[in-house]
Motif scaffolding. Structure first.
Motif, PDB file in Angstrom:
ATOM      1  N   SER A  38      95.794 -78.485 125.688  1.00 50.74           N
ATOM      2  CA  SER A  38      96.045 -77.662 124.502  1.00 50.74           C
ATOM      3  C   SER A  38      94.861 -77.689 123.542  1.00 50.74           C
ATOM      4  O   SER A  38      94.442 -76.653 123.017  1.00 50.74           O
ATOM      5  CB  SER A  38      97.304 -78.167 123.805  1.00 50.74           C
ATOM      6  N   ARG A  55     102.926 -67.582 122.588  1.00 49.54           N
ATOM      7  CA  ARG A  55     104.182 -68.233 122.927  1.00 49.54           C
ATOM      8  C   ARG A  55     105.340 -67.268 122.704  1.00 49.54           C
ATOM      9  O   ARG A  55     105.354 -66.496 121.749  1.00 49.54           O
ATOM     10  CB  ARG A  55     104.405 -69.467 122.044  1.00 49.54           C
ATOM     11  N   LEU A  60     104.861 -69.761 127.940  1.00 49.32           N
ATOM     12  CA  LEU A  60     103.464 -69.500 127.619  1.00 49.32           C
ATOM     13  C   LEU A  60     103.117 -68.069 128.022  1.00 49.32           C
ATOM     14  O   LEU A  60     103.397 -67.644 129.145  1.00 49.32           O
ATOM     15  CB  LEU A  60     102.557 -70.488 128.360  1.00 49.32           C
TER      16      LEU A  60
END
Length: 283
Positions: A38, A55, A60
């Protein structure tokens, strides 16, 4: 952003994220944490000035720009892998000179499995009887006691010997004594007195066949044909026993006086093949 500042590792992470559409699965593939994934993707977005992921609840979302960039990165990675493979294949083969018995009975049956290992060296094998002159080999496997000038030497295993013979000479015998063995012709070997002493018959006078052989491999072939009893290594000739070509009726085992040695020029770095070979005899 200049080409010299390309974030190559982050691009590799991006390709994995797009391929899996999931940071956690990408982290598993790359053996790093999801947090590290991330962080790299946020840093890459900041560096590129574009949004790569979004998101929708827990899911995702891969943006079109991320998908297009990842496709290009995958193509580049494929080209780089091919280039690395070509480079590896372009390495000259490792020149290995090896004692004939060790080559035929131990090394050659294992070469196919060795070649499947990552980083395996291509091998050019010379199974000559004598040690090649310095500069003509990269690795040598020889039987002897040294010294080996100009070489670093690693002892692999001692020469061993126990009586082996063709089943055709046993005449159906299931149990053996030294006296029964002495009724058969012996193939000449200077270690026979040591084995007979070990077996409790130091004064025994066996009868020898009228033939001598330059190496254990040929002695074994003569034994398989029923010429006589040979003094052979159970480690080198295990497969012949498993195939039923030879039987080894005694547990007593004479060792030495020589050993098999791994030799390489003293100033040369250790090859992949050397490291693998030493590992085979460490257990």
């Amino acid at each position: 952003m200049t080409s010299s500042a390309l974030p190559l590792e982050s691009l590799r992470v991006l390709a994995a994220c797009v391929r899996h559409a999931n940071f956690s699965r990408a982290a598993d593939e790359l053996a790093i944490t999801p947090t590290a994934v991330s962080q790299r993707m946020r840093a890459l977005e900041a560096q590129l000035g574009v949004q790569l992921f979004g998101r929708h609840g827990p899911r995702l979302i891969v943006t079109e720009r991320a998908a297009a960039l990842a496709a290009g990165v995958e193509q580049a990675l494929t080209l780089m892998r091919a280039a690395v493979d070509d480079c590896r294949r372009a390495r000259p083969p490792l020149r290995v000179t090896c004692a004939p018995t060790f080559a035929a009975c131990w090394l050659v049956p294992r070469l196919a499995a060795y070649q499947t290992l990552a980083g395996a060296d291509a091998i050019a094998l010379d199974a000559g009887q004598g040690l090649s002159p310095p500069g003509s080999f990269d690795v040598a496997i020889r039987s002897g006691s040294g010294p080996w000038p100009g070489c670093r030497a690693t002892r692999l295993l001692a020469e061993q010997g126990t009586p082996m013979l063709s089943p055709r000479l046993s005449a159906g015998r299931s149990t053996w004594t030294v006296d029964a063995l002495l009724e058969l012709p012996f193939i000449p070997d200077p270690r026979w007195p040591d084995w007979l002493a070990l077996a409790g018959r130091p004064a025994a006078q066996p009868g020898f066949v009228a033939a001598r052989f330059p190496n254990y491999e040929l002695e074994a072939r003569a034994a398989v044909q029923g010429l006589g009893v040979a003094l052979l290594s159970p480690r080198m000739f295990a497969e012949a026993c498993e195939r039923g070509e030879l039987v080894a009726p005694f547990d007593s085992l004479v060792e030495g006086p020589h050993s098999y040695w791994l030799l390489a020029p003293v100033d040369a770095p250790a090859s992949h093949f050397e490291t693998w070979l030493q590992a085979q005899f460490e257990t």
